[in-house]
Design an enzyme around this catalytic site. Structure first.
Site, short mmCIF file in Angstrom:
data_model
loop_
_atom_site.label_atom_id
_atom_site.label_comp_id
_atom_site.label_asym_id
_atom_site.label_seq_id
_atom_site.Cartn_x
_atom_site.Cartn_y
_atom_site.Cartn_z
N ARG A 1 70.77 21.59 149.59
CA ARG A 1 70.68 22.45 148.40
C ARG A 1 72.07 22.53 147.78
O ARG A 1 73.03 22.91 148.45
CB ARG A 1 70.19 23.85 148.80
CG ARG A 1 70.23 24.91 147.68
CD ARG A 1 69.23 24.59 146.59
NE ARG A 1 68.94 25.72 145.74
CZ ARG A 1 69.66 26.12 144.69
NH1 ARG A 1 70.79 25.50 144.40
NH2 ARG A 1 69.27 27.14 143.96
N GLU B 1 63.08 25.67 137.13
CA GLU B 1 62.05 25.41 138.13
C GLU B 1 60.95 24.50 137.60
O GLU B 1 60.47 24.67 136.48
CB GLU B 1 61.42 26.73 138.58
CG GLU B 1 62.35 27.63 139.37
CD GLU B 1 62.71 27.03 140.71
OE1 GLU B 1 61.80 26.59 141.44
OE2 GLU B 1 63.91 27.01 141.04
N ARG C 1 67.38 24.14 154.56
CA ARG C 1 68.19 23.26 153.73
C ARG C 1 69.66 23.59 153.99
O ARG C 1 70.01 24.73 154.27
CB ARG C 1 67.87 23.45 152.24
CG ARG C 1 66.43 23.19 151.88
CD ARG C 1 66.16 23.48 150.41
NE ARG C 1 66.49 24.86 150.06
CZ ARG C 1 66.24 25.40 148.87
NH1 ARG C 1 65.65 24.68 147.91
NH2 ARG C 1 66.57 26.66 148.62
#
Length: 264
Positions: free
Chosen positions: A132, A140, A180
């Protein structure tokens, strides 16, 4: 002519026999010759070999051991180590999958047999680290029945073009709730190293990360905010629309999460 003293000779022979009998073969075989071990001709090569083995083991475990997934990263690595590898997939506009290639070409990646080519497709399963990008939040995309945000497709295309199949270096901070690795990511473009998050902000393809908890910027928060301000001023990317129509990725997530809770 005097008499020979046979008794004297026999006493000498008896003394020799007694001396011999005080040393047994067993004692001689079990004795440790410490002088052999402390001889410089033995001691120095042994010390050099032991030191080399210990150093090589530490070097491999710290810098050359390939890490297959985020869950395999030791806690002590965060904020102290970086990960070098190839981006195998960009699935979202602010994260990607990295195939770790420690040591790069110097360690044989890209040319040594067994490391000449990277796995592809299904062979990559459980072999990549989900990264990330720290400090930024991109629009998004459509997930789980939720509509996509404006400029989500453009941001995804931009990131794919910028890092897909390229070698990058990720300076890792922590592992998030989705397993992540949150990291500042650098990629070489021509002769220059570029901060991927910073370049996204410059292009108007992301905002500064707004969540109150879990934000990671390294030492770049002030720079990121200044760059975002400049992109807004120049109406680049996601800032090109009308101000009243703008919804940040953070506001979008909050709104859609609230709507989902109402429907439950």
């Amino acid at each position: 002519m005097g008499w020979l003293d046979f008794n004297s000779n026999s006493k000498k022979e008896k003394g020799k026999d007694d001396a011999r009998s005080s040393f047994s073969w067993g004692d001689n075989l079990n004795a440790t010759d410490w002088q052999h071990y402390t001889d410089p001709r033995t001691l120095i090569p042994t010390l050099l070999l032991t030191t080399t083995i210990l150093f090589s083991t530490r070097l491999y475990r710290s810098y050359l051991r390939r890490i297959p997934e985020a869950t395999h990263i030791r806690p002590g690595f965060f904020r102290k180590r970086s990960l070098f590898g190839t981006v195998t997939r960009v699935g979202d506009a602010d994260n990607f999958h990295l195939f770790h290639t420690p040591g790069g070409r110097l360690a044989g990646w890209g040319w040594l047999p067994g490391r000449k080519t990277l796995p592809e497709g299904k062979d990559l399963k459980n072999k990549t680290i989900h990264v990330r990008i720290a400090g930024v939040d991109a629009p998004e995309g459509a997930h789980f029945g939720k509509p996509a945000q404006p400029f989500s497709a453009e941001a995804l295309a931009w990131l794919r073009d910028y890092i897909q199949n390229r070698r990058v270096r990720a300076y890792i901070y922590r592992r998030d709730q989705y397993n992540r690795v949150v990291a500042t990511v650098w990629v070489r473009r021509f002769l220059f190293r570029k901060d991927v998050g910073k370049e996204m902000l410059k292009a108007g393809m992301a905002t500064v990360y707004e969540a109150k908890m879990g934000a990671e910027f390294g030492d770049f928060e002030a720079q990121y905010r200044a760059i975002e301000k400049e992109a807004k001023k120049n109406k680049l990317g996601m800032w090109s629309g009308k101000k009243k129509d703008y919804e940040s990725p953070r506001d979008y997530k909050t709104r859609t999460a609230a709507a989902a809770n109402i429907l439950k």
